[in-house]
Design an enzyme around this catalytic site. Sequence first.
Site, mmCIF file in Angstrom:
data_model
loop_
_atom_site.group_PDB
_atom_site.id
_atom_site.type_symbol
_atom_site.label_atom_id
_atom_site.label_comp_id
_atom_site.label_asym_id
_atom_site.label_seq_id
_atom_site.Cartn_x
_atom_site.Cartn_y
_atom_site.Cartn_z
ATOM 1 N N ASP A 133 -11.917 -12.067 17.144
ATOM 2 C CA ASP A 133 -13.293 -11.536 17.120
ATOM 3 C C ASP A 133 -13.893 -11.594 15.711
ATOM 4 O OD1 ASP A 133 -11.784 -9.503 15.945
ATOM 5 O OD2 ASP A 133 -12.489 -7.904 17.271
ATOM 6 N N TYR A 157 -9.971 -15.846 5.914
ATOM 7 C CA TYR A 157 -9.254 -15.932 7.198
ATOM 8 C C TYR A 157 -10.232 -16.221 8.342
ATOM 9 C CZ TYR A 157 -7.319 -14.197 11.618
ATOM 10 O OH TYR A 157 -6.950 -14.079 12.935
ATOM 11 N N LYS A 161 -10.640 -19.504 10.852
ATOM 12 C CA LYS A 161 -10.557 -19.440 12.318
ATOM 13 C C LYS A 161 -11.857 -19.948 12.940
ATOM 14 C CE LYS A 161 -7.664 -17.974 14.602
ATOM 15 N NZ LYS A 161 -6.426 -18.600 15.182
HETATM 16 P P1 NAD Z 1 1.462 -13.781 13.018
HETATM 17 O O1 NAD Z 1 1.119 -13.953 11.574
HETATM 18 O O2 NAD Z 1 2.277 -12.617 13.436
HETATM 19 O O3 NAD Z 1 2.229 -15.077 13.543
HETATM 20 C C1 NAD Z 1 1.837 -16.376 13.191
HETATM 21 C C2 NAD Z 1 2.975 -17.316 13.564
HETATM 22 O O4 NAD Z 1 2.556 -18.648 13.232
HETATM 23 C C3 NAD Z 1 4.267 -17.056 12.798
HETATM 24 O O5 NAD Z 1 5.367 -17.137 13.668
HETATM 25 C C4 NAD Z 1 4.317 -18.182 11.778
HETATM 26 O O6 NAD Z 1 5.639 -18.569 11.409
HETATM 27 C C5 NAD Z 1 3.603 -19.302 12.520
HETATM 28 N N1 NAD Z 1 3.008 -20.291 11.618
HETATM 29 C C6 NAD Z 1 2.244 -20.051 10.513
HETATM 30 N N2 NAD Z 1 1.890 -21.213 9.934
HETATM 31 C C7 NAD Z 1 2.427 -22.203 10.704
HETATM 32 C C8 NAD Z 1 2.391 -23.625 10.632
HETATM 33 N N3 NAD Z 1 1.765 -24.253 9.633
HETATM 34 N N4 NAD Z 1 3.020 -24.329 11.589
HETATM 35 C C9 NAD Z 1 3.679 -23.695 12.605
HETATM 36 N N5 NAD Z 1 3.758 -22.359 12.704
HETATM 37 C C10 NAD Z 1 3.135 -21.623 11.771
HETATM 38 O O7 NAD Z 1 0.077 -13.818 13.788
HETATM 39 P P2 NAD Z 1 -0.349 -13.093 15.142
HETATM 40 O O8 NAD Z 1 -0.908 -11.771 14.819
HETATM 41 O O9 NAD Z 1 0.741 -13.228 16.133
HETATM 42 O O10 NAD Z 1 -1.575 -14.027 15.577
HETATM 43 C C11 NAD Z 1 -1.343 -15.178 16.379
HETATM 44 C C12 NAD Z 1 -2.666 -15.841 16.691
HETATM 45 O O11 NAD Z 1 -3.504 -14.925 17.379
HETATM 46 C C13 NAD Z 1 -3.440 -16.271 15.447
HETATM 47 O O12 NAD Z 1 -4.057 -17.499 15.704
HETATM 48 C C14 NAD Z 1 -4.466 -15.172 15.247
HETATM 49 O O13 NAD Z 1 -5.628 -15.665 14.616
HETATM 50 C C15 NAD Z 1 -4.734 -14.782 16.689
HETATM 51 N N6 NAD Z 1 -5.174 -13.394 16.884
HETATM 52 C C16 NAD Z 1 -4.390 -12.357 16.486
HETATM 53 C C17 NAD Z 1 -4.815 -11.048 16.695
HETATM 54 C C18 NAD Z 1 -4.004 -9.876 16.246
HETATM 55 O O14 NAD Z 1 -4.510 -8.752 16.270
HETATM 56 N N7 NAD Z 1 -2.750 -10.055 15.865
HETATM 57 C C19 NAD Z 1 -6.049 -10.813 17.315
HETATM 58 C C20 NAD Z 1 -6.836 -11.913 17.698
HETATM 59 C C21 NAD Z 1 -6.375 -13.200 17.490
HETATM 60 O O1 DAU Z 2 -9.719 -8.435 14.905
HETATM 61 C C1 DAU Z 2 -8.632 -9.295 15.117
HETATM 62 C C2 DAU Z 2 -7.856 -9.438 13.819
HETATM 63 O O2 DAU Z 2 -7.182 -8.208 13.605
HETATM 64 C C3 DAU Z 2 -6.882 -10.599 13.827
HETATM 65 O O3 DAU Z 2 -7.598 -11.799 13.939
HETATM 66 C C4 DAU Z 2 -6.080 -10.618 12.515
HETATM 67 O O4 DAU Z 2 -5.106 -11.652 12.554
HETATM 68 C C5 DAU Z 2 -5.381 -9.280 12.370
HETATM 69 O O5 DAU Z 2 -4.701 -9.238 11.126
HETATM 70 C C6 DAU Z 2 -6.394 -8.131 12.443
HETATM 71 O O6 DAU Z 2 -7.246 -8.108 11.267
HETATM 72 P P1 DAU Z 2 -7.627 -6.756 10.491
HETATM 73 O O7 DAU Z 2 -7.967 -7.077 9.104
HETATM 74 O O8 DAU Z 2 -8.599 -5.941 11.275
HETATM 75 O O9 DAU Z 2 -6.190 -5.994 10.596
HETATM 76 P P2 DAU Z 2 -5.361 -5.130 9.521
HETATM 77 O O10 DAU Z 2 -4.218 -4.505 10.258
HETATM 78 O O11 DAU Z 2 -5.071 -5.894 8.273
HETATM 79 O O12 DAU Z 2 -6.394 -3.975 9.129
HETATM 80 C C7 DAU Z 2 -6.938 -3.092 10.110
HETATM 81 C C8 DAU Z 2 -7.925 -2.175 9.397
HETATM 82 O O13 DAU Z 2 -7.202 -1.309 8.519
HETATM 83 C C9 DAU Z 2 -8.923 -2.913 8.503
HETATM 84 O O14 DAU Z 2 -10.169 -2.215 8.522
HETATM 85 C C10 DAU Z 2 -8.315 -2.805 7.108
HETATM 86 C C11 DAU Z 2 -7.617 -1.471 7.158
HETATM 87 N N1 DAU Z 2 -6.392 -1.357 6.309
HETATM 88 C C12 DAU Z 2 -5.442 -2.326 6.439
HETATM 89 C C13 DAU Z 2 -4.297 -2.267 5.679
HETATM 90 C C14 DAU Z 2 -3.243 -3.341 5.768
HETATM 91 C C15 DAU Z 2 -6.243 -0.262 5.472
HETATM 92 O O15 DAU Z 2 -7.119 0.634 5.382
HETATM 93 N N2 DAU Z 2 -5.089 -0.199 4.719
HETATM 94 C C16 DAU Z 2 -4.115 -1.167 4.770
HETATM 95 O O16 DAU Z 2 -3.105 -1.049 4.027
#
Ligand code: NAD
Ligand code: DAU
Length: 350
Positions: A133, A157, A161
């Site tokens: 999002d 980031y 994306k």
């Molecule tokens: P993550 O960082 O936990 O995992 C990423 C994985 O990708 C890891 O296993 C890493 O080793 C692998 N990777 C990184 N670079 C690579 C490369 N060059 N080649 C092959 N593998 C590689 O991330 P996540 O939170 O699991 O997110 C996964 C996907 O979902 C991402 O595309 C992210 O943008 C999307 N996404 C995540 C969230 C969230 O809240 N976690 C929300 C919305 C979308």
């Molecule tokens: O919205 C989807 C995204 O959510 C994914 O695409 C990303 O991969 C995922 O990392 C996540 O992004 P955020 O930046 O929202 O997540 P994060 O857990 O890093 O932070 C959540 C909120 O908390 C954000 O407002 C920043 C704040 N934060 C984060 C950290 C790590 C703090 O206040 N303190 C912290 O130490």
Amino acid sequence: MHKTLLITGGAGFVGSNLVLHLVRKYPNYTIVNLDKLTYAGNLENLRELEGASNYHFVKGDVADAVLLQELFSRFAFDGIIHLAAESHVDRSITDPLAFVRTNVLGTVLLLQTALRQWEGQMDGKLFYHISTDEVYGSLGETGYFTEQTPYDPRSPYSASKASSDHFVRAFHHTYGLPVVISNCSNNYGPYQFPEKLIPLVINNIREGRPLPIYGDGQYTRDWLWVGDHVEAIDLLFHRGKAGETYNIGGNNEWKNIDLVELLCDLTDEALGRSPGSARKLITFVKDRPGHDRRYAIDAGKIQSELGWQPKVCAEEGFRQTVSWYLNNLSWLENVTSGAYRRYYDKQYAG
Ligand code: NAD
Ligand code: DAU
């Protein structure tokens, strides 16, 4: 029906939850997991699949064109679910190029390889791109992101994306590649790397370390149980319409400070500590540069067209998350040692 699927990034947080789900649910599918095993990839998450006959792990980089070509020649993929990415906003601020390389270049190479392989026989094939999002930018106090919201990425980031989403659509419009994109809100649950807010807070409470809240703590995120995201991905992979985008969200908005206070209380309770003790660790720190104020998703399209909605409510999900991390201390200790600890010390120095 038998299918051969390529999952990229299947050793990360969302990816490993997805791979576990697919391998268990579809024993007749062949699942290939391509993951570079960066600091965020962890094969420990997938230990129960070692020896499963319908699962193959390949260590490799989505930005390695030669490897992709070899892999596509070895397996006749029917579908790709592309999750591999650099995913942490704070890291993108210190090293944007790593995000361009994996998230943009890696996606384009994967698109090109799929196109070459599927040219002339696109029927039944799907390239499903998992996005976020964050591509829509930042909301004020009101409103929701819909699939029509214009892109307005504001961190390296989210810019990477957004760029990858544009390439995925361009391959659909220009070459007819069958694609689906979903843009999801913040996930939480088991196997999330403890650089992200929720596992970081639980781990720091356990260790008696400060709980860093960026800025005024009034930033808002919409939290979704990772298992609900996995079910949406499964549904969209099988029933999503080629060329379409779907938003996925939890309808579960929390201001960071309120969420951290809840996690403090749940963790105190689970550890048998006196009420209020974890809240004393809350520390307001320097804000994240360019910090997006609020994300909120309108998930009406996937709900009305495909009947998906989140199943796990906030109270149950956050409680289960706290107990998962506290019951998996060796997992936490393994991932918080070494390289991660050095990153952590630098990020929160001074
Ligand atoms: P993550 O960082 O936990 O995992 C990423 C994985 O990708 C890891 O296993 C890493 O080793 C692998 N990777 C990184 N670079 C690579 C490369 N060059 N080649 C092959 N593998 C590689 O991330 P996540 O939170 O699991 O997110 C996964 C996907 O979902 C991402 O595309 C992210 O943008 C999307 N996404 C995540 C969230 C969230 O809240 N976690 C929300 C919305 C979308
Ligand atoms: O919205 C989807 C995204 O959510 C994914 O695409 C990303 O991969 C995922 O990392 C996540 O992004 P955020 O930046 O929202 O997540 P994060 O857990 O890093 O932070 C959540 C909120 O908390 C954000 O407002 C920043 C704040 N934060 C984060 C950290 C790590 C703090 O206040 N303190 C912290 O130490």
